[in-house]
Scaffold this motif. Sequence first.
Motif, PDB file in Angstrom:
ATOM      1  N   ILE A 167       8.283  66.981 -70.266  1.00  0.00           N
ATOM      2  CA  ILE A 167       9.267  68.059 -70.058  1.00  0.00           C
ATOM      3  C   ILE A 167       9.536  68.786 -71.381  1.00  0.00           C
ATOM      4  N   LEU A 168       9.702  67.995 -72.460  1.00  0.00           N
ATOM      5  CA  LEU A 168       9.951  68.617 -73.759  1.00  0.00           C
ATOM      6  C   LEU A 168       8.793  69.532 -74.151  1.00  0.00           C
ATOM      7  N   TRP A 169       7.604  69.019 -73.967  1.00  0.00           N
ATOM      8  CA  TRP A 169       6.396  69.800 -74.284  1.00  0.00           C
ATOM      9  C   TRP A 169       6.410  71.100 -73.492  1.00  0.00           C
ATOM     10  N   PHE A 170       6.717  70.957 -72.213  1.00  0.00           N
ATOM     11  CA  PHE A 170       6.737  72.122 -71.326  1.00  0.00           C
ATOM     12  C   PHE A 170       7.776  73.146 -71.789  1.00  0.00           C
ATOM     13  N   VAL A 171       9.004  72.657 -72.013  1.00  0.00           N
ATOM     14  CA  VAL A 171      10.089  73.586 -72.345  1.00  0.00           C
ATOM     15  C   VAL A 171       9.845  74.249 -73.710  1.00  0.00           C
ATOM     16  N   ILE A 172       9.370  73.454 -74.682  1.00  0.00           N
ATOM     17  CA  ILE A 172       9.140  74.024 -76.013  1.00  0.00           C
ATOM     18  C   ILE A 172       8.032  75.078 -75.964  1.00  0.00           C
ATOM     19  N   ARG A 173       6.961  74.747 -75.253  1.00  0.00           N
ATOM     20  CA  ARG A 173       5.861  75.713 -75.148  1.00  0.00           C
ATOM     21  C   ARG A 173       6.325  76.980 -74.452  1.00  0.00           C
ATOM     22  N   GLN A 174       7.104  76.783 -73.390  1.00  0.00           N
ATOM     23  CA  GLN A 174       7.600  77.936 -72.648  1.00  0.00           C
ATOM     24  C   GLN A 174       8.495  78.798 -73.536  1.00  0.00           C
ATOM     25  N   GLN A 175       9.289  78.093 -74.371  1.00  0.00           N
ATOM     26  CA  GLN A 175      10.235  78.793 -75.225  1.00  0.00           C
ATOM     27  C   GLN A 175       9.525  79.716 -76.232  1.00  0.00           C
ATOM     28  N   ASN A 176       8.409  79.244 -76.754  1.00  0.00           N
ATOM     29  CA  ASN A 176       7.684  80.048 -77.733  1.00  0.00           C
ATOM     30  C   ASN A 176       6.648  80.919 -77.050  1.00  0.00           C
ATOM     31  N   SER A 177       7.064  81.597 -76.026  1.00  0.00           N
ATOM     32  CA  SER A 177       6.115  82.439 -75.302  1.00  0.00           C
ATOM     33  C   SER A 177       6.868  83.632 -74.730  1.00  0.00           C
ATOM     34  N   ARG A 178       6.154  84.408 -73.956  1.00  0.00           N
ATOM     35  CA  ARG A 178       6.745  85.574 -73.307  1.00  0.00           C
ATOM     36  C   ARG A 178       7.954  85.177 -72.461  1.00  0.00           C
ATOM     37  N   ILE A 179       7.851  84.044 -71.755  1.00  0.00           N
ATOM     38  CA  ILE A 179       8.939  83.594 -70.876  1.00  0.00           C
ATOM     39  C   ILE A 179      10.175  83.245 -71.707  1.00  0.00           C
ATOM     40  N   GLY A 180       9.953  82.473 -72.789  1.00  0.00           N
ATOM     41  CA  GLY A 180      11.078  82.048 -73.615  1.00  0.00           C
ATOM     42  C   GLY A 180      11.774  83.216 -74.290  1.00  0.00           C
ATOM     43  N   ARG A 181      10.971  84.197 -74.740  1.00  0.00           N
ATOM     44  CA  ARG A 181      11.584  85.380 -75.353  1.00  0.00           C
ATOM     45  C   ARG A 181      12.428  86.124 -74.333  1.00  0.00           C
ATOM     46  N   ALA A 182      11.925  86.169 -73.091  1.00  0.00           N
ATOM     47  CA  ALA A 182      12.707  86.839 -72.044  1.00  0.00           C
ATOM     48  C   ALA A 182      14.025  86.096 -71.830  1.00  0.00           C
ATOM     49  N   TYR A 183      13.976  84.760 -71.767  1.00  0.00           N
ATOM     50  CA  TYR A 183      15.204  83.975 -71.590  1.00  0.00           C
ATOM     51  C   TYR A 183      16.211  84.288 -72.699  1.00  0.00           C
ATOM     52  N   SER A 184      15.775  84.165 -73.961  1.00  0.00           N
ATOM     53  CA  SER A 184      16.773  84.345 -75.030  1.00  0.00           C
ATOM     54  C   SER A 184      17.284  85.769 -75.098  1.00  0.00           C
ATOM     55  N   SER A 185      16.411  86.743 -74.781  1.00  0.00           N
ATOM     56  CA  SER A 185      16.910  88.118 -74.838  1.00  0.00           C
ATOM     57  C   SER A 185      17.980  88.331 -73.761  1.00  0.00           C
ATOM     58  N   ILE A 186      17.789  87.721 -72.579  1.00  0.00           N
ATOM     59  CA  ILE A 186      18.799  87.845 -71.526  1.00  0.00           C
ATOM     60  C   ILE A 186      20.088  87.170 -71.972  1.00  0.00           C
ATOM     61  N   GLN A 187      19.951  86.025 -72.639  1.00  0.00           N
ATOM     62  CA  GLN A 187      21.137  85.309 -73.110  1.00  0.00           C
ATOM     63  C   GLN A 187      21.924  86.154 -74.109  1.00  0.00           C
ATOM     64  N   MET A 188      21.198  86.860 -74.982  1.00  0.00           N
ATOM     65  CA  MET A 188      21.902  87.580 -76.055  1.00  0.00           C
ATOM     66  C   MET A 188      22.424  88.941 -75.611  1.00  0.00           C
ATOM     67  N   ASP A 189      21.702  89.642 -74.770  1.00  0.00           N
ATOM     68  CA  ASP A 189      22.167  90.947 -74.300  1.00  0.00           C
ATOM     69  C   ASP A 189      21.382  91.328 -73.039  1.00  0.00           C
ATOM     70  N   GLU A 190      22.013  91.053 -71.902  1.00  0.00           N
ATOM     71  CA  GLU A 190      21.324  91.232 -70.625  1.00  0.00           C
ATOM     72  C   GLU A 190      20.864  92.673 -70.400  1.00  0.00           C
ATOM     73  N   LYS A 191      21.764  93.622 -70.704  1.00  0.00           N
ATOM     74  CA  LYS A 191      21.439  95.031 -70.454  1.00  0.00           C
ATOM     75  C   LYS A 191      20.285  95.492 -71.338  1.00  0.00           C
ATOM     76  N   ALA A 192      20.361  95.117 -72.625  1.00  0.00           N
ATOM     77  CA  ALA A 192      19.286  95.517 -73.538  1.00  0.00           C
ATOM     78  C   ALA A 192      17.973  94.882 -73.103  1.00  0.00           C
ATOM     79  N   ALA A 193      18.040  93.636 -72.634  1.00  0.00           N
ATOM     80  CA  ALA A 193      16.824  92.958 -72.183  1.00  0.00           C
ATOM     81  C   ALA A 193      16.197  93.733 -71.033  1.00  0.00           C
ATOM     82  N   GLU A 194      17.022  94.179 -70.102  1.00  0.00           N
ATOM     83  CA  GLU A 194      16.491  94.920 -68.956  1.00  0.00           C
ATOM     84  C   GLU A 194      15.848  96.222 -69.420  1.00  0.00           C
ATOM     85  N   SER A 195      16.459  96.870 -70.412  1.00  0.00           N
ATOM     86  CA  SER A 195      15.884  98.109 -70.931  1.00  0.00           C
ATOM     87  C   SER A 195      14.555  97.864 -71.627  1.00  0.00           C
TER      88      SER A 195
END
Lengths: 316, 257, 293
Positions: A167-195
């Motif tokens: 699970i750790l391997w999965f989550v860490i790999r996901q985090q350092n990828s397109r998916i993880g960047r999308a997650y953190s951008s939504i966390q930090m500013d949802e509207k900007a992420a959508e834009s």
Amino acid sequence: MLGELLNPYYLQVLCFILINIMLALSIYVPLSSGQLSLGSAGFMGIGAYTSALLTIHYELPLYVTILVGALLAGVIGIIVGIPSLRLTGVYLAIATLGFGEVIRVLFVNWESLTKGSVGLTGIPQLGRELLKFAKSIGIEPSALGLKNNQFVYLSLVIVLLIIVLFILWFVIRQQNSRIGRAYSSIQMDEKAAESMGINITYYKVLAFAQGAFIAGLAGALFAHTIGYISPSDFSYHRAVEILIFTVFGGSEVIIGSVFGATILTLLPEVLRFVSDYRYIFYGIMLVILMAVRPQGILDLYLFYRLKGKRIKRGTS
Amino acid sequence: MVLEVKNITKRFGGITALKNISFTIQQGEIYGLIGPNGAGKTTMFNCITNIVEPTEGEIFFNGEKITKLKPYKITEKGICRTYQNIRLFPQMTALQNVMVGGHSRISAGVFRSVIRTKSQKQEEKLLKEKSEELLELVGLGQLKDQFAENLAYGQQRRLEIARALASNPTLLLLDEPAAGMNETETDNLFDLIKKIQSMGITVLIIEHDMSLVMRLCDRITVLNFGEKLAEGTPDEIQNNEAVIEAYLGKEEEETIA
Amino acid sequence: MLIEQLINGITLGSIYAIVALGFTLVFGVLGIINMAHGEIFMVGAFIGVLTTSVLGWPLWLAFLASIVVTSLLGYLLEIFSLRPLRGKKGVSHLAPLISTIGVSIFLENLSHHMFGAGNKPFRTAFAEIRFEIGSITIYLVQITIFVISVILMVGLSVWLSKTKAGKALRATAENLETASILGVDTKKIITLTVIIASGMGGIAGILVGMAFNSVSPQMGLSMGLKGLAIIILGGMGNVKGAMVGGLILGLSETLLVAYGDSGYRDAIAFIMIILILLIRPQGIFGSKTAEGR
């Protein structure tokens, strides 16, 4: 001699640490996309009951039932996650806490299936099944210098450890990828992420369902580790306990969940000398921690410093 | 014709923020949107990117109607924007911010991201290289590993432009990019926007710095209280009676050289 | 009897409403959920038992003692677990949640030690007084509870809208910074809010003890969760919403127990909020959108 070092009690504590790490991660993943979900106890219960009932009534192999339990939790996570998109912050927290309570009450009242508040007993234990399997292919614990009991717990710890590492391997790999960047951008500013071209609906439901899946998996493994479950195992207290693992360790970084779950599972064991007062200390400790270090013990800046990059916490 | 705004009206409750606005932007232009505070300029941006839905009217992008599309779909089509009040991802590094901008230009899902297939590694590598180039372009190459929240104000503005460029837009919307910048910084910004134009990107810009707007823009639309006051080349706008009276009048001598 | 059930429901609902008021006041002013509110309520109930059964004090003195102790707890809560988090950089909305959860764990386990885990009987002669009207039995306690809750509700509304301190409180709730620029001593107002909210929790505690003749360290948790559900139902930070939400929950629980499946009683609150959040996220009386703070 290896055999003498393996105290079943220590091994059991280790099992709970590993399960709790999974539970902490089940909060961490949705939180990394900005969703505070307190439904982990409910999803854990769904995984636990599903897998336990399937093994008791249909005698299916454990690896099938555990996976089915986790998947069902994940699917329910999608169903709960979609309407929850309308909620943020505290509202989402309370609604998911409510979801967990509804699930618990359902377990208490659906007596024909769940045996009510007494709970289910005689759930096949993963360690014993592994022992049976080992014997069936001709491996005797005594050949490894282990007692049966030690083999049961040791094999369980190894299996849980492999799952946690996966699970750790999965989550860490996901985090350092397109998916993880999308997650953190939504966390930090949802509207900007959508834009920036991110489909926030998709990623929020994905993160929510991943959290539910991990919680369901942890629940199923929990059921097959201790062998009996009851609705009170999945109550408000469990939900809060899981949240605290993540927040104590530091919710900004994945290692915080691992750290928090490990320390806080050990703490009551270590605090045995003050046995009866330990939860009083626990409460005081949380208050002090939030006053001194509200982001948790480990945070992003510490994390980057450990990686050798020079980044200072700004004043802006 | 890159963008066609057709009879857009936006009402918030009883207030009309935009009244029947139309204009068109040609390929390769730098198009200015000016007007006093509260004229509805940012609302216009929000309508184009569908962050707020227009009450009436339609918007076409490369001949395709985009009025009802979700904001992320519009970015995928090739429109990207910056914000008047900077909206970076504060606890991501500059490089990560720019890479988020490239989200819609790469395609790896969960499976490929975790397994790290050859194609996923390739697209990540290309995106990283491109993002670093964009950071160089806006002059932040040295600061790529700094958290966005620790950058200076002007640097944050330029980072936002780099982030928007990472989405490969054919139309870039800039909302007051020169706000809070000094003269040297503004000159650098002028060069940057010209460079962006030379890359074949059409630019729609909201700006209060009149000297910058007049030097930069090919054509301009002036808004006033949600209505379109005038449209034309910088020369035409500077000589338009209504514009001078309503908007430029008092500042005419100091800002229009 | 339907009428008796309705009376029971209104009694229960009135208590829920008082608990919810405590939540709503703190949320309205500070924008945080005080997870320790249920436990403060529980402490209030225990003070009632202690003073009447053990020390033999009269009921009015017990009320006073309960209010004093819970108000003091509110003050300590503000000083130790809320104030240190305020205005600090990098404090997410998680921090006050966790901090007050810490206080709730502390209080629950402390009471557990001092009073034991089980239910403590709460007997007063007052609780036995009842009237028979036809075939209906009404206890004086039920009337008292209803009257007290109405007085609190009306008193709070008047205080909020008419007095200077109340207006300052509403200004603070509207916008902390603006209020402080306008010369409102926001620190004092916030402390006052937490104290009043906690004192109301104490009143609710002693009323519950009287109505149900028993108290236990665990009673704070279920009451706290229901209080949370009610403020979502009625609209966060809304005084009228807390009253109506409390009554709706009290009545539906009582009717379900009387005519339906009592096992699901504790789930009603949450089924309700899940429904309301999906249909009308701002709550029955709320006007703001369901944005987290």
